[in-house]
Design an enzyme around this catalytic site. Structure first.
Site, mmCIF file in Angstrom:
data_model
loop_
_atom_site.group_PDB
_atom_site.id
_atom_site.type_symbol
_atom_site.label_atom_id
_atom_site.label_comp_id
_atom_site.label_asym_id
_atom_site.label_seq_id
_atom_site.Cartn_x
_atom_site.Cartn_y
_atom_site.Cartn_z
ATOM 1 N N HIS A 173 -0.274 -8.621 1.974
ATOM 2 C CA HIS A 173 -1.029 -7.954 0.912
ATOM 3 C C HIS A 173 -0.860 -8.853 -0.301
ATOM 4 O O HIS A 173 0.265 -9.231 -0.644
ATOM 5 C CB HIS A 173 -0.437 -6.560 0.642
ATOM 6 C CG HIS A 173 -1.178 -5.740 -0.375
ATOM 7 N ND1 HIS A 173 -1.607 -4.474 -0.087
ATOM 8 C CD2 HIS A 173 -1.534 -5.984 -1.658
ATOM 9 C CE1 HIS A 173 -2.207 -3.961 -1.153
ATOM 10 N NE2 HIS A 173 -2.167 -4.875 -2.132
ATOM 11 N N HIS B 132 -0.079 -10.605 -3.606
ATOM 12 C CA HIS B 132 0.850 -10.333 -4.702
ATOM 13 C C HIS B 132 1.143 -11.634 -5.438
ATOM 14 O O HIS B 132 1.179 -12.700 -4.841
ATOM 15 C CB HIS B 132 2.135 -9.663 -4.214
ATOM 16 C CG HIS B 132 2.873 -10.416 -3.158
ATOM 17 N ND1 HIS B 132 2.421 -10.522 -1.851
ATOM 18 C CD2 HIS B 132 4.033 -11.111 -3.208
ATOM 19 C CE1 HIS B 132 3.282 -11.239 -1.143
ATOM 20 N NE2 HIS B 132 4.261 -11.630 -1.950
ATOM 21 N N CYS C 112 0.852 -1.198 0.000
ATOM 22 C CA CYS C 112 0.000 0.000 0.000
ATOM 23 C C CYS C 112 0.887 1.247 0.000
ATOM 24 O O CYS C 112 0.632 2.203 -0.745
ATOM 25 C CB CYS C 112 -0.925 0.000 1.211
ATOM 26 S SG CYS C 112 -2.262 -1.216 1.119
#
Length: 132
Positions: free
Chosen positions: A98, A100, A8
């Site tokens: 996150h 990926h 982020c």
């Protein structure tokens, strides 16, 4: 203390690392590549893993995977294949929380025994013989 997210933060503060993007995802070269050209395709929305992606995000990520494959093939004629993978959950090796997707270009001779590919994530289980 507020927790931060590497991916982020990257899309907000280190945009120069982004090599391609669409409305829902972006691509960077991996900061710790296993081979030259190792890339990460990352959804812009913070979600833990692949299973949290919307249908539109899956399409956006896939579009960038296909596009980057062509870019990498154009940059390096020695690339002969690719591994595409993701780690979903701590026991699967996930270390950045996150989603990926790894796009890893493969070249002849980059490993002595490529057969089995992603099966090698479980030690000693990737090697197998052709069934005749």
């Amino acid at each position: 203390m507020e927790k931060t997210c590497l991916f982020c933060d990257l899309q907000k503060g280190e945009r120069e690392r982004i090599v391609a993007e669409n409305d829902l995802a972006y691509v960077v070269r991996d900061g710790f590549p296993v081979v030259e050209g190792h890339s990460l395709v990352i959804p812009k929305r913070h979600t833990l893993d692949y299973f949290g992606l919307s249908s539109d995000e899956v399409i956006a990520v896939n579009e960038l995977i296909v596009q980057q494959r062509l870019v990498l093939l154009d940059l390096d004629s020695k690339i002969e294949g690719f591994n595409i993978g993701m780690n979903c959950g701590e026991v699967a090796g996930q270390s950045v929380w996150h989603c990926h997707v790894h796009l890893i270009p493969r070249r002849h001779g980059d490993t002595p025994y490529p057969k089995g590919g992603v099966r090698h994530v479980i030690r000693y289980e990737g090697n197998y013989e052709d069934l005749k």
